[in-house]
Design a protein around this motif. Structure first.
Motif, PDB file in Angstrom:
ATOM      1  N   ASP A 163       7.433  13.384  -0.326  1.00  0.00           N
ATOM      2  CA  ASP A 163       6.269  12.460   0.412  1.00  0.00           C
ATOM      3  C   ASP A 163       6.371  11.024  -0.117  1.00  0.00           C
ATOM      4  N   ALA A 164       6.745  11.018  -1.460  1.00  0.00           N
ATOM      5  CA  ALA A 164       7.069   9.570  -2.271  1.00  0.00           C
ATOM      6  C   ALA A 164       8.077   8.783  -1.297  1.00  0.00           C
ATOM      7  N   ALA A 165       9.252   9.511  -0.986  1.00  0.00           N
ATOM      8  CA  ALA A 165      10.528   8.787  -0.477  1.00  0.00           C
ATOM      9  C   ALA A 165      10.054   8.529   0.884  1.00  0.00           C
ATOM     10  N   LYS A 166       9.257   9.367   1.594  1.00  0.00           N
ATOM     11  CA  LYS A 166       8.862   8.864   3.029  1.00  0.00           C
ATOM     12  C   LYS A 166       8.042   7.805   3.053  1.00  0.00           C
ATOM     13  N   LEU A 167       7.335   7.462   2.178  1.00  0.00           N
ATOM     14  CA  LEU A 167       6.527   6.246   1.884  1.00  0.00           C
ATOM     15  C   LEU A 167       7.321   5.027   1.641  1.00  0.00           C
ATOM     16  N   VAL A 208       0.754  -1.171   0.007  1.00  0.00           N
ATOM     17  CA  VAL A 208      -0.037   0.012   0.104  1.00  0.00           C
ATOM     18  C   VAL A 208       1.030   1.269  -0.144  1.00  0.00           C
ATOM     19  N   LYS A 209       1.916   1.159   0.859  1.00  0.00           N
ATOM     20  CA  LYS A 209       2.795   2.474   1.037  1.00  0.00           C
ATOM     21  C   LYS A 209       3.471   2.833  -0.170  1.00  0.00           C
ATOM     22  N   VAL A 210       4.058   1.518  -0.833  1.00  0.00           N
ATOM     23  CA  VAL A 210       4.669   1.710  -2.176  1.00  0.00           C
ATOM     24  C   VAL A 210       3.693   2.215  -3.301  1.00  0.00           C
ATOM     25  N   ARG A 211       2.471   1.805  -3.328  1.00  0.00           N
ATOM     26  CA  ARG A 211       1.776   2.200  -4.503  1.00  0.00           C
ATOM     27  C   ARG A 211       1.330   3.866  -4.322  1.00  0.00           C
ATOM     28  N   ALA A 214       7.969   1.794   3.806  1.00  0.00           N
ATOM     29  CA  ALA A 214       7.857   0.180   3.436  1.00  0.00           C
ATOM     30  C   ALA A 214       9.031  -0.484   3.578  1.00  0.00           C
ATOM     31  N   LEU A 215      10.101   0.335   3.358  1.00  0.00           N
ATOM     32  CA  LEU A 215      11.349  -0.471   3.613  1.00  0.00           C
ATOM     33  C   LEU A 215      11.616  -0.942   5.039  1.00  0.00           C
ATOM     34  N   GLU A 216      10.845  -0.162   5.958  1.00  0.00           N
ATOM     35  CA  GLU A 216      11.181  -0.579   7.401  1.00  0.00           C
ATOM     36  C   GLU A 216      10.317  -1.566   7.582  1.00  0.00           C
ATOM     37  N   ILE A 217       9.235  -1.956   7.005  1.00  0.00           N
ATOM     38  CA  ILE A 217       8.392  -3.011   6.794  1.00  0.00           C
ATOM     39  C   ILE A 217       8.850  -4.315   6.551  1.00  0.00           C
ATOM     40  N   ARG A 218       9.305  -3.996   5.174  1.00  0.00           N
ATOM     41  CA  ARG A 218      10.113  -5.010   4.400  1.00  0.00           C
ATOM     42  C   ARG A 218      11.620  -4.660   3.899  1.00  0.00           C
ATOM     43  N   LYS A 219      12.483  -4.913   4.403  1.00  0.00           N
ATOM     44  CA  LYS A 219      13.892  -4.366   4.208  1.00  0.00           C
ATOM     45  C   LYS A 219      14.276  -4.494   2.774  1.00  0.00           C
ATOM     46  N   ASP A 220      14.303  -5.602   2.300  1.00  0.00           N
ATOM     47  CA  ASP A 220      14.395  -5.799   0.829  1.00  0.00           C
ATOM     48  C   ASP A 220      13.412  -5.698  -0.185  1.00  0.00           C
TER      49      ASP A 220
END
Lengths: 723, 317
Positions: free
Chosen positions: A95-99, A79-82, A103-109
């Protein structure tokens, strides 16, 4: 239970119907795509509704649905990436970079998030873009978008061979890798091939894929081939008139070439369609501000100056423009096909609009074909730049670009421009600054074959500055060792589309690596002493400052003389020259102070106050010719000080240089000083000395109109009327 | 004296001329300069330096009666004593110029001039000034937050200049530096009559202050105001349109050169009348300029200016 179902749906949402809708669009089936997105807006899943609204261009509704989706499932990286991708598309990179980061904090790779980061970095020409795209591919080897981006980045990096390889990998991964094909087509066009099999393949897949031409437009523009870039943007819009980014880019680039009416038309269409990115909005604002500018035309030049300073700047800019063009016409043996337009911005933000979206450009001036935009001397703190040096630099680009039909690597045109600055006068151009010294010490200068990378995608702070220095020194070296004509021959090779390694081999008779070795040895002879002495200088200059504060003048002189030439190029605030001159003055040794300040000026020192101080000391010592030369130099740095013009006018008048005096007093009058009567009177005196009595009468009347009781002017009026 | 075009035509000039004539014959100008507490050595030096420069300039002016309080002398008691003494000495035709340099504060209610020891509020200063018989007064408050002192100080026949537009502009100011410059730079005398008026000095200092911030690429933290009707709001650019600047344009802050000495002999009175008549005609011509052909205007202007120059030459013999 319903919530759980929705959550499960959301997790897998992107892989499903939304992807199909986007695929329809990519194939150019717009009606089908529209219906598909419309259907998504009725989905019970917020993420799908968001995708639907996004696809329909209802960004606010899409944003609302993304928010709902995120609230329902805050740990869903997809959701965050989209959501981030929509922000990225809608020019909100922060704003995009923040999301993407969330997302990377949730799934590192998480590959889509890494790719999102690559996109954001790519848009701001950051070198990290390649790294992120590579990581995304490591995480998901089937992520075609990331592979396509690597091709695009390689081409931006002026590495077409690598771009071809990367693009081919993407095409092998997917027959629908249209953006990789666009990179391939662009390479063909950049190589002056009139047609490309790749565009045929693209259009066969999607006859309305204007983005392919827009990609070409972008690459032509960053290669400074603006007219061709414009041509490709037009083609892009013929296929897809709603390609707003391409329309805005078309507007921006038309504006760069001085086609303001058509530029406005396209920018307004894009703006009214909701494409309100910073470049579009700021360009429209800049176009609106043109009513505040005045244009001066000659058969070969167009000078656009702000009305608040046009009267004074027109005097000096026109003079220097004519001088530089005459010199370059002779040096480059090129006849320009149109007048050169120079725009001078007193507000740096207006100038900055001109450079938006272009990588690695100097912050003082920029050239677009025959149009030069630059900061006004009033646009920066007095003494912070040498406007004439900048003007010559940019005009050199005009000639080099014209001579090579814009087919010149960035390093070479910048190198020539930097070389030309100091060729006018050694005190022009930039000094050897600590950033460059550090780069030399850390062996960070690039091989000549890779030097463009230092401009386009710098890998460390200030690498652009270092690259300017290196490119300039390379041209100095070639001119010194092989003669200036060899540079012209190299220019010709570039016009013939030869690559730097071939040019080096062909014209200098050596391998690029050998050239790099020889150049570095030569450079060491030029600046090695300063590079070696810098650390000691840095340490001791702090002590010198303490001695000066303590008013230990004898010690300042002893220590200052000992360290000054460890790093003689340092002429910024707190220079050894200034400490020394202050100490000499405190001891009553004006000649000593004058010597230091003269060296400061000779080394390229630009503080108006310090240069004025030198002129005052020279006047006091009866060295009026030298004082005039000192103040004349200041005209090239900060011509907007009325007192300086008054002083120089007086020196010229006294020396019988009536044309110089007239110029200086015209500048004074042009500044609309509070003492208008005094300024007009001075100009009248200069005209009188030049035996131009009509003009003298005109200005003495203006003086007396402002101050009827002004006795010296009354006297001159009587004299002129007696004639 | 500057009677700037926006402030009116020849009638203003005539009025102003008459007033100046009167002051030339008998009036004295009392100057009181105060350099308040600096707080830090750098400010102490700066403030007392400006005050010293002003004092030096004023001591060379005929009929000037300068008094300067700075450093340890700039106390509330010394300031009150100086103003009380002026209340006894000054005559109604005299001019009074009070120039305040230093830091000021504004707590949202009250402006205070920072002095060594107890401070002085704007209201207290106004009350002391009100007791001085000199009818025409000029108060130049060049401290930080001085904008807050404008209302308490304003009064009919008193021009008030402040370095800041309000009490919230609290940074140290540099207006004083250029005010001092206005009193020694011939450039400030824009109409070249060897008299620097309060309006000329205000415009000079204001323009130089603005230029300072512009060239330093710093956000301007001070915006000077002038109010001289006693009832209006302070303005940044005095003009006929906003009704401000008339008193300041007539207020001879400093006389330089011949104008400082000059009492007219009876023999030259006729020439002076002719001169004033010509000046009026020049003003009238300038007023009609927009409606005239350029060549015609220039011809007539030249003729009148030549006449004026000849009369002036006679006067100067």
């Amino acid at each position: 239970m319903k919530l759980l179902v929705l959550l499960l749906l959301a997790v897998s949402a992107w892989a499903g119907p939304a992807e199909d809708c986007w695929a329809q669009r990519k194939r150019g089936r717009l009606a089908e795509a529209g219906s598909c997105f419309q259907g998504l807006t009725r989905s019970p899943v917020p993420l799908l509704r968001a995708e639907g609204f996004w696809g329909l261009g209802r960004f606010s509704d899409a944003n609302d649905q993304f928010r709902v989706a995120e609230k329902m499932d805050p740990k869903n990286a997809a959701v965050k990436v989209r959501w981030g991708r929509m922000f990225e598309e809608r020019y909100q990179p922060a704003d995009a970079a923040k999301l993407f980061e969330e997302a990377l904090e949730i799934r590192k790779d998480y590959a889509p998030a890494l790719f999102g980061m690559a996109l954001v970095a790519s848009n701001s020409f950051e070198s990290k873009a390649v790294e992120f795209a590579g990581k995304a591919l490591e995480a998901d080897s089937k992520l075609v978008e990331a592979q396509e981006l690597l091709a695009y980045l390689a081409l931006e990096d002026s590495n077409p061979e690598k771009a071809v390889k990367e693009a081919d990998k993407a095409i092998a991964m997917s027959p629908e890798a249209l953006d990789a094909m666009a990179v391939r087509a662009t390479i063909d066009w950049l190589n002056d091939q009139p047609s490309s099999e790749w565009i045929e393949r693209i259009l066969k897949f999607n006859p309305r894929y204007g983005k392919a031409y827009a990609t070409a437009g972008h690459f032509f523009v960053i290669n400074r081939r603006y007219e061709e870039g414009i041509r490709y943007y037009r083609k892009a819009l013929e296929l897809d008139p709603e390609l707003w980014e391409a329309r805005a880019e078309l507007g921006v680039n038309l504006m760069r070439l001085g086609e303001e009416e058509e530029a406005r038309k396209h920018l307004e269409i894009a703006y009214n369609a909701g494409y309100k990115n910073a470049a579009t909005v700021n360009s429209l604002r800049l176009l609106d501000s043109y009513k505040n500018f005045k244009t001066y035309k000659t058969p070969t030049t167009i000078l656009r100056l702000h009305k608040k300073e046009d009267e004074i700047l027109a005097i000096y800019f026109q003079q220097e423009l004519d001088r530089a063009m005459a010199a370059f016409h002779k040096k480059y043996r090129v006849k320009l096909g149109a007048p050169v337009q120079v725009e001078v911005y007193p507000d740096h933000d207006d100038f900055a609009v001109r450079t938006m979206g272009l990588p690695g450009l100097g912050a003082l001036g920029v050239t677009f074909g025959y149009v030069v935009a630059m900061d006004s001397p009033s646009g920066r703190k007095p003494g912070s730049f040498h406007w004439a040096s900048t003007l010559w630099h940019e005009l050199s680009h005009v000639y080099v670009l014209a001579a090579t039909k814009h087919r010149v690597p960035r390093w070479f045109t910048e190198g020539m421009a930097v070389h030309e600055e100091t060729a006018v006068s050694p005190d022009w151009g930039d000094r050897l600054d600590p950033t460059v010294i550090k780069a030399i010490q850390e062996k960070k200068l690039l091989p000549v074959a890779d030097l463009d990378r230092g401009f386009i995608r710098p890998s460390y702070p200030n690498q652009v500055v270092v690259s300017y220095f290196q490119a300039g020194k390379i041209c100095d070296y070639i001119a010194q060792k092989w003669g200036y004509d060899r540079l012209l021959q190299m220019m010709q090779d570039y016009a013939d589309r030869k690559a730097t390694p071939d040019v080096i081999r062909g014209r200098l008779g050596m391998e690029p690596a050998a050239f790099d070795r020889e150049f570095l040895a030569w450079l060491d002879g030029q600046v090695g002493a300063s590079v070696k002495g810098f650390a000691e200088w840095s340490k001791r200059v702090r002590g010198l400052s303490e001695l000066a504060k303590a008013k230990k003048h004898d010690e300042v002189i002893r220590e200052g003389l000992a360290i000054r030439d460890l790093y003689p190029d340092y002429v910024e605030a707190g220079s050894v020259y200034e400490f020394l001159s202050e100490a000499y003055l405190a001891k009553g040794d004006k000649a000593g102070a004058m010597r230091q300040l003269a060296d400061y000026s000779k080394q390229g020192g630009r503080s108006p106050a310090t240069i004025q101080q030198l002129a005052d000391l020279q006047i006091e010592a009866g060295m009026k010719k030298e004082a005039a030369a000192t103040l004349e130099r200041l005209n090239y740095i900060y011509p907007q000080d009325p007192e300086m013009h008054r002083k120089l006018g007086s020196l010229y008048l006294e020396a019988g240089n009536t044309s110089g005096a007239v110029r200086e007093y015209r500048a004074l009058v042009g500044m609309k000083p509070l003492d208008a009567a005094g300024a007009h009177f001075d100009l009248a005196r200069a005209y009188r000395a030049a035996r131009k009595n009509e003009e003298a009468l005109e200005h003495v009347l203006l003086a007396l109109e402002a101050a009827p009781g002004f006795k010296p002017a009354q006297k001159l009026l009587l004299e002129l009327n007696a004639k | 004296m500057a009677v700037a075009a926006p402030l009116g035509g020849y009638l203003m000039r005539l009025l102003a001329g008459l007033m100046m004539g009167a002051s030339l014959l008998s009036a004295a100008t009392h100057y009181l300069t105060v350099a308040g507490l600096g707080g830090e050595p750098e400010y102490e030096q700066r403030f007392s330096g400006w005050a010293r420069d002003l004092d030096k300039i004023l001591k060379t002016v005929p009929d000037a009666r300068p008094e300067t309080l700075s450093g340890a002398d700039a106390t509330r008691a010394r300031l009150e004593a100086a103003l009380k003494r002026l209340a006894g000495e000054a005559k109604p035709d005299d001019l009074l110029v009070v120039m305040l340099i230093g830091h000021g504060t504004f707590d949202g209610m009250e402006y205070k001039l920072n002095l060594a020891g107890p401070d002085l509020t704007a209201v207290e200063l106004a009350s002391l000034l009100d007791r001085i018989p000199a009818k025409r007064q000029l108060v130049v408050n060049m401290t930080s937050a001085s904008g807050a002192s404008l209302v308490p100080l304003q009064k009919s026949d008193r021009a008030v200049i402040t370095a800041t537009k309000s009490g919230t502009e609290k940074n140290a100011t540099i207006f004083a530096r250029y005010w001092v410059e206005a009193m020694r730079d011939p450039e400030a005398d824009t109409d070249k009559n060897e008299v620097v008026t309060a309006l000329e000095a205000f415009r000079f200092a204001d323009q130089k202050t603005a230029k300072f911030y512009e060239t330093q690429k710093r956000i301007a933290t001070e915006h000077a105001l002038l109010e001289d009707t006693g009832k209006g709001e302070g303005v940044r650019t005095p003009s006929a349109e906003n009704g401000q600047g008339l008193l300041a344009s007539r207020f001879a802050l400093l006389r330089m050169g011949a104008a400082g000495a000059a009492a007219l002999t009876p023999e030259k009175r006729a020439l002076q009348n002719t001169k004033e008549d010509l000046e009026e005609r020049i003003d009238q011509l300038k007023y009609r300029k927009a409606a005239m052909a350029t060549s015609d205007y220039r011809k007539q202007l030249n003729a009148l200016l030549v006449e004026l120059a000849k009369v002036q030459a006679e006067l100067d013999k």
